[in-house]
Design a protein around this motif. Sequence first.
Motif, mmCIF file in Angstrom:
data_model
loop_
_atom_site.group_PDB
_atom_site.id
_atom_site.type_symbol
_atom_site.label_atom_id
_atom_site.label_comp_id
_atom_site.label_asym_id
_atom_site.label_seq_id
_atom_site.Cartn_x
_atom_site.Cartn_y
_atom_site.Cartn_z
ATOM 1 N N ASP A 116 29.744 53.899 50.587
ATOM 2 C CA ASP A 116 30.364 53.116 51.665
ATOM 3 C C ASP A 116 31.536 52.349 51.266
ATOM 4 N N GLU A 117 32.201 52.149 50.137
ATOM 5 C CA GLU A 117 33.102 51.357 49.739
ATOM 6 C C GLU A 117 34.551 52.282 49.768
ATOM 7 N N ASP A 118 35.738 51.337 50.464
ATOM 8 C CA ASP A 118 36.803 52.045 50.327
ATOM 9 C C ASP A 118 37.412 52.273 48.890
ATOM 10 N N PRO A 119 37.786 53.476 48.584
ATOM 11 C CA PRO A 119 38.178 53.775 47.233
ATOM 12 C C PRO A 119 39.482 53.028 46.656
ATOM 13 N N LEU A 120 40.337 52.851 47.389
ATOM 14 C CA LEU A 120 41.345 52.036 46.943
ATOM 15 C C LEU A 120 41.191 50.714 46.818
ATOM 16 N N ALA A 121 40.350 49.867 47.457
ATOM 17 C CA ALA A 121 39.999 48.520 47.566
ATOM 18 C C ALA A 121 39.075 48.619 46.189
ATOM 19 N N ALA A 122 37.952 49.738 45.860
ATOM 20 C CA ALA A 122 37.262 49.795 44.678
ATOM 21 C C ALA A 122 38.508 50.042 43.501
ATOM 22 N N GLY A 178 40.857 54.355 40.584
ATOM 23 C CA GLY A 178 41.683 53.573 39.385
ATOM 24 C C GLY A 178 43.018 53.662 40.015
ATOM 25 N N ILE A 179 43.868 52.953 39.193
ATOM 26 C CA ILE A 179 45.269 52.769 39.407
ATOM 27 C C ILE A 179 46.221 52.893 38.208
ATOM 28 N N ILE A 180 46.957 53.762 38.295
ATOM 29 C CA ILE A 180 48.051 53.887 36.824
ATOM 30 C C ILE A 180 49.108 53.317 37.289
ATOM 31 N N LEU A 181 49.861 52.403 36.580
ATOM 32 C CA LEU A 181 50.962 51.542 36.935
ATOM 33 C C LEU A 181 52.081 52.488 35.988
ATOM 34 N N TYR A 182 53.378 52.472 36.859
ATOM 35 C CA TYR A 182 54.629 53.024 36.352
ATOM 36 C C TYR A 182 55.581 52.124 36.245
ATOM 37 N N ARG A 183 56.701 52.515 35.596
ATOM 38 C CA ARG A 183 57.835 51.903 35.531
ATOM 39 C C ARG A 183 58.750 52.650 34.754
ATOM 40 N N PHE A 184 60.072 52.559 35.069
ATOM 41 C CA PHE A 184 61.203 52.974 34.382
ATOM 42 C C PHE A 184 62.051 52.115 33.350
ATOM 43 N N ILE A 185 62.122 52.553 32.080
ATOM 44 C CA ILE A 185 62.862 51.605 31.132
ATOM 45 C C ILE A 185 63.983 52.751 30.610
ATOM 46 N N GLU A 186 65.203 52.344 30.933
ATOM 47 C CA GLU A 186 66.331 53.057 30.559
ATOM 48 C C GLU A 186 66.276 54.615 31.136
ATOM 49 N N LYS A 216 39.893 51.993 35.751
ATOM 50 C CA LYS A 216 39.116 52.414 36.752
ATOM 51 C C LYS A 216 37.742 52.332 36.759
ATOM 52 N N GLY A 217 36.855 52.301 37.666
ATOM 53 C CA GLY A 217 35.559 52.195 37.654
ATOM 54 C C GLY A 217 34.845 52.723 38.791
ATOM 55 N N ILE A 218 33.559 52.693 38.720
ATOM 56 C CA ILE A 218 32.733 53.370 39.855
ATOM 57 C C ILE A 218 32.544 52.787 41.070
ATOM 58 N N GLU A 252 38.748 47.247 40.244
ATOM 59 C CA GLU A 252 38.387 47.703 39.175
ATOM 60 C C GLU A 252 39.581 47.297 38.049
ATOM 61 N N PHE A 253 41.013 47.589 38.487
ATOM 62 C CA PHE A 253 42.020 47.091 37.616
ATOM 63 C C PHE A 253 41.913 45.552 37.720
ATOM 64 N N ARG A 254 41.707 44.660 38.455
ATOM 65 C CA ARG A 254 41.424 43.486 38.272
ATOM 66 C C ARG A 254 40.292 42.858 37.053
ATOM 67 N N GLU A 255 39.413 43.564 37.081
ATOM 68 C CA GLU A 255 38.074 43.689 36.255
ATOM 69 C C GLU A 255 38.544 44.105 35.055
ATOM 70 N N GLU A 256 39.448 45.122 34.855
ATOM 71 C CA GLU A 256 39.889 45.572 33.283
ATOM 72 C C GLU A 256 40.918 44.863 32.701
ATOM 73 N N THR A 257 41.808 44.226 33.736
ATOM 74 C CA THR A 257 42.902 43.556 33.102
ATOM 75 C C THR A 257 43.113 41.996 33.422
ATOM 76 N N GLY A 258 42.333 41.742 34.390
ATOM 77 C CA GLY A 258 42.622 40.366 34.840
ATOM 78 C C GLY A 258 43.667 39.910 35.751
ATOM 79 N N ARG A 259 44.242 40.762 36.237
ATOM 80 C CA ARG A 259 45.407 41.026 37.049
ATOM 81 C C ARG A 259 45.325 41.525 38.376
ATOM 82 N N GLU A 260 45.759 41.042 39.575
ATOM 83 C CA GLU A 260 45.787 41.822 40.745
ATOM 84 C C GLU A 260 47.228 42.286 40.777
ATOM 85 N N VAL A 261 47.084 43.602 41.559
ATOM 86 C CA VAL A 261 48.429 44.351 41.881
ATOM 87 C C VAL A 261 48.008 44.910 43.323
ATOM 88 N N ASP A 262 49.208 44.792 43.862
ATOM 89 C CA ASP A 262 49.422 45.178 45.346
ATOM 90 C C ASP A 262 50.934 45.894 45.647
#
Length: 165
Positions: free
Chosen positions: A48-54, A7-15, A42-44, A58-68
């Motif tokens: 043989d799959e690249d974990p970051l690609a997965a 999975g991927i955790i997004l972060y940002r800084f506000i103030e 996140k997801g299973i 999974e991020f796209r499947e759970e949010t509808g958006r792609e990130v890179d």
Amino acid sequence: MSVHSAGIILYRFIESKLQVMLVHLGGPFWAKKDDGAWSIPKGIYEKDEDPLAAAKREFREETGREVDGMFIDLGEVKQPSRKIVHAWALKHDFDTSKIVSNLFRLEWPPKSGSIQQFPEADRAQWFEVQEAREKILRGQRTFLERLIVQLGYTPENAGASHYFE
């Protein structure tokens, strides 16, 4: 054999305050729960799959958006369920009001014979890291701590507006 998830955790800084984006787990079991009912998207994945690609999938499947971008590897953590989760962090702003999650099927109510569909994630929200510690699933808190260490973030330096922006 262990189940592996990514999975991927997004972060940002506000103030200058560190925030992370979490998704609320969907379905009837989680519907009325809040503390301890949020997760990184996140997801299973298969051996043989690249974990970051997965994780990106999974991020796209759970949010509808792609990130890179420039991902920070937060390593693996064995969950109480014995599942092994590998996570990455990415500095990225994200409009949480626009998530569109994939659906899963579940017999609900139990033993009713009625199959219903529910979103894997029913909403997303940004949390300051202190609040995120309460909201996130217990087994994923380690990822928050690792992110804080990787960023060198402390509440004392959060007030330094130039530090993280």
